[in-house]
Scaffold this motif. Structure first.
Motif, PDB file in Angstrom:
ATOM      1  N   LYS A 153       0.870  -1.189   0.000  1.00 49.14           N
ATOM      2  CA  LYS A 153       0.000   0.000   0.000  1.00 49.14           C
ATOM      3  C   LYS A 153       0.903   1.234   0.000  1.00 49.14           C
ATOM      4  N   ILE A 154       0.835   1.983  -1.092  1.00 46.50           N
ATOM      5  CA  ILE A 154       1.767   3.108  -1.197  1.00 46.50           C
ATOM      6  C   ILE A 154       1.051   4.384  -1.647  1.00 46.50           C
ATOM      7  N   LEU A 155       1.682   5.491  -1.314  1.00 45.79           N
ATOM      8  CA  LEU A 155       1.156   6.802  -1.696  1.00 45.79           C
ATOM      9  C   LEU A 155       2.277   7.574  -2.395  1.00 45.79           C
ATOM     10  N   VAL A 156       1.954   8.114  -3.580  1.00 43.45           N
ATOM     11  CA  VAL A 156       2.907   8.970  -4.293  1.00 43.45           C
ATOM     12  C   VAL A 156       2.409  10.410  -4.186  1.00 43.45           C
ATOM     13  N   ILE A 157       3.244  11.271  -3.648  1.00 47.94           N
ATOM     14  CA  ILE A 157       2.884  12.700  -3.538  1.00 47.94           C
ATOM     15  C   ILE A 157       3.817  13.479  -4.459  1.00 47.94           C
ATOM     16  N   ASP A 158       3.236  14.224  -5.384  1.00 44.57           N
ATOM     17  CA  ASP A 158       4.092  14.892  -6.386  1.00 44.57           C
ATOM     18  C   ASP A 158       3.639  16.320  -6.661  1.00 44.57           C
ATOM     19  N   ALA A 159       4.624  17.209  -6.738  1.00 47.69           N
ATOM     20  CA  ALA A 159       4.343  18.624  -7.018  1.00 47.69           C
ATOM     21  C   ALA A 159       4.482  18.956  -8.504  1.00 47.69           C
ATOM     22  N   SER A 209      -4.236  -1.619  -7.541  1.00 52.12           N
ATOM     23  CA  SER A 209      -5.243  -1.145  -6.583  1.00 52.12           C
ATOM     24  C   SER A 209      -4.646  -0.625  -5.274  1.00 52.12           C
ATOM     25  N   THR A 210      -3.389  -0.920  -5.012  1.00 47.06           N
ATOM     26  CA  THR A 210      -2.807  -0.485  -3.724  1.00 47.06           C
ATOM     27  C   THR A 210      -2.055   0.847  -3.847  1.00 47.06           C
ATOM     28  N   VAL A 211      -2.171   1.497  -5.020  1.00 45.50           N
ATOM     29  CA  VAL A 211      -1.425   2.755  -5.225  1.00 45.50           C
ATOM     30  C   VAL A 211      -2.372   3.946  -5.162  1.00 45.50           C
ATOM     31  N   GLU A 212      -1.968   4.961  -4.418  1.00 48.69           N
ATOM     32  CA  GLU A 212      -2.729   6.222  -4.413  1.00 48.69           C
ATOM     33  C   GLU A 212      -1.810   7.375  -4.786  1.00 48.69           C
ATOM     34  N   PHE A 213      -2.421   8.407  -5.367  1.00 49.29           N
ATOM     35  CA  PHE A 213      -1.662   9.598  -5.762  1.00 49.29           C
ATOM     36  C   PHE A 213      -2.267  10.834  -5.112  1.00 49.29           C
ATOM     37  N   VAL A 214      -1.409  11.752  -4.727  1.00 49.12           N
ATOM     38  CA  VAL A 214      -1.853  13.077  -4.295  1.00 49.12           C
ATOM     39  C   VAL A 214      -0.975  14.093  -5.014  1.00 49.12           C
ATOM     40  N   ASP A 215      -1.597  15.035  -5.722  1.00 50.10           N
ATOM     41  CA  ASP A 215      -0.827  16.102  -6.368  1.00 50.10           C
ATOM     42  C   ASP A 215      -0.686  17.243  -5.384  1.00 50.10           C
ATOM     43  N   ASP A 216       0.468  17.365  -4.783  1.00 45.49           N
ATOM     44  CA  ASP A 216       0.652  18.350  -3.708  1.00 45.49           C
ATOM     45  C   ASP A 216       2.143  18.460  -3.409  1.00 45.49           C
ATOM     46  N   GLN A 217       2.449  19.400  -2.569  1.00 43.74           N
ATOM     47  CA  GLN A 217       3.827  19.617  -2.120  1.00 43.74           C
ATOM     48  C   GLN A 217       3.941  19.135  -0.680  1.00 43.74           C
ATOM     49  N   VAL A 218       4.923  18.292  -0.386  1.00 43.12           N
ATOM     50  CA  VAL A 218       5.187  17.937   1.015  1.00 43.12           C
ATOM     51  C   VAL A 218       6.044  19.040   1.606  1.00 43.12           C
ATOM     52  N   ALA A 251      -1.794  21.135   1.014  1.00 50.50           N
ATOM     53  CA  ALA A 251      -3.245  21.272   0.852  1.00 50.50           C
ATOM     54  C   ALA A 251      -4.063  20.045   1.247  1.00 50.50           C
ATOM     55  N   ASN A 252      -3.389  18.905   1.515  1.00 48.58           N
ATOM     56  CA  ASN A 252      -4.152  17.677   1.761  1.00 48.58           C
ATOM     57  C   ASN A 252      -3.894  17.040   3.122  1.00 48.58           C
TER      58      ASN A 252
END
Ligand code: FAD
Length: 296
Positions: free
Chosen positions: A26-32, A69-78, A94-95
């Motif tokens: 289960k992973i999350l990719v956060i990208d700006a 199915s175990t991948v999520e994305f958030v378009d944002d800046q950490v 923002a998230n």
């Protein structure tokens, strides 16, 4: 709680994500969305993708990943990361916050360009740093190297394979006798007159004495720095490369902070899309195996 958060969803980050996704983690990719090569219309030298737009390569990779199915994305800046009892927490602009057992930093680098008028606007269009990426398209036309230090000797020695080359010293260094002999052996010309600005459709180098040298393309070295402070926030050791500071990693791409991995340009002096993809795959596998073979 994710198994891993990947900060940076470009070539290195998505490649790391793919290995973990295929292990059903289960992973999350956060990208700006600020890829280093966003200034160039086309990307070259990556097998199977030669000449495609940089954004299209990433878009295809992301679409393929989204099918897991175990991948999520958030378009944002950490904006901040910190260690927690169970792993790490990433705070986005923002998230909100996200938690994971492992963290992968695939955040790339920022380029600080030489301060010459007209250079910035042409970066990635007719002014580059990597001959393998953009030298071929100059069609063996006249090429310049804008020196920033004696490290620019490397460019000046390489580039004659791509076209007749002039090294513009611009006061950055004075070649010694051995360097002069090396440049002569490669047929590179030397121009000592300072550069006033770059102009024209491609890269016309205007010199202080009024001469204008028309080029098909110009190469120079940027100074690099990590494009985000996250590694420093976590206390990961940095190391000085020839062009600037990098995140220090071991063979499995783990940083000096246990559980934090890093890959791509942020960790390598001389990188490319292909090298970042390989690096990301190594970090993804390293992260996955650390989840299995460690009891935390
Ligand atoms: C002008 C130019 C042209 C180039 N052309 C080529 C070429 O033709 N072929 C080639 O092989 N290489 C080329 N390169 C090199 C190539 O761009 C890099 O090697 C490659 O982009 C590195 O990939 P990466 O995934 O490590 O980092 P990047 O592609 O730079 O991606 C880093 C990602 O992390 C994100 N990020 C950073 N900090 C945060 C944060 N705090 N929170 C969320 N997201 C964050 C950024 O927004 C970005 O999307 C070129 C470079 C330049 C400067």
């Amino acid at each position: 709680m994710f198994d891993a958060i990947i900060v940076g969803g470009s070539y290195a980050g998505l490649s790391a994500a793919l290995q973990l996704a295929r292990a059903r983690r289960k992973i999350l990719v956060i990208d700006a969305g600020q890829r280093r090569n966003r200034f160039a219309a086309t990307s070259h030298g990556f097998l199977g993708q030669d000449g495609r737009t940089p954004g299209d390569i990433v878009a295809d990779a992301r679409a393929q990943l989204a099918a897991y199915s175990t991948v999520e994305f958030v378009d944002d800046q950490v904006e901040a990361v910190r260690k927690t009892d169970k792993g790490f927490s990433a705070q986005t602009v923002a998230n909100g916050d996200f938690d994971a057992r492992r963290l992968i930093l695939a955040t790339g680098v920022a380029d600080e360009l030489p301060d010459v008028p007209g250079l910035r606007e042409r970066w990635g269009k007719s002014i580059f740093h990597c001959p393998y990426c953009h030298g071929y398209e100059l069609d063996q036309g006249p090429i310049g190297v804008l020196a920033v230090s004696d490290m620019s000797m490397h460019h000046a020695m390489m580039l004659p394979d791509w076209g007749p080359t002039t090294l513009f010293l611009n006061g950055a260094f004075v070649p010694d006798a051995e360097q002069l002999a090396q440049l002569q052996r490669r047929g590179a010309k030397i121009e000592s007159e300072p550069v006033v600005q770059i102009s024209g459709e491609q890269a016309d180098v205007e010199l202080r004495d009024g001469r204008v040298i028309q080029l098909a393309g110009l190469f120079t070295m940027s100074k690099i720095s990590p494009s985000s402070p996250l590694a420093a926030q976590l206390g990961c050791a940095l190391e000085e490369g020839p062009a600037g500071s990098l995140i220090q990693t071991n063979g499995a791409k783990e940083t000096t902070v246990s559980g934090v991995f890093a890959c791509g340009d942020a960790t390598r002096s001389f990188s490319s899309v292909a090298i970042s993809v390989a690096d990301g795959a190594t970090a993804g596998a390293g992260t996955h195996q650390s989840l299995i073979f460690r009891d935390h």
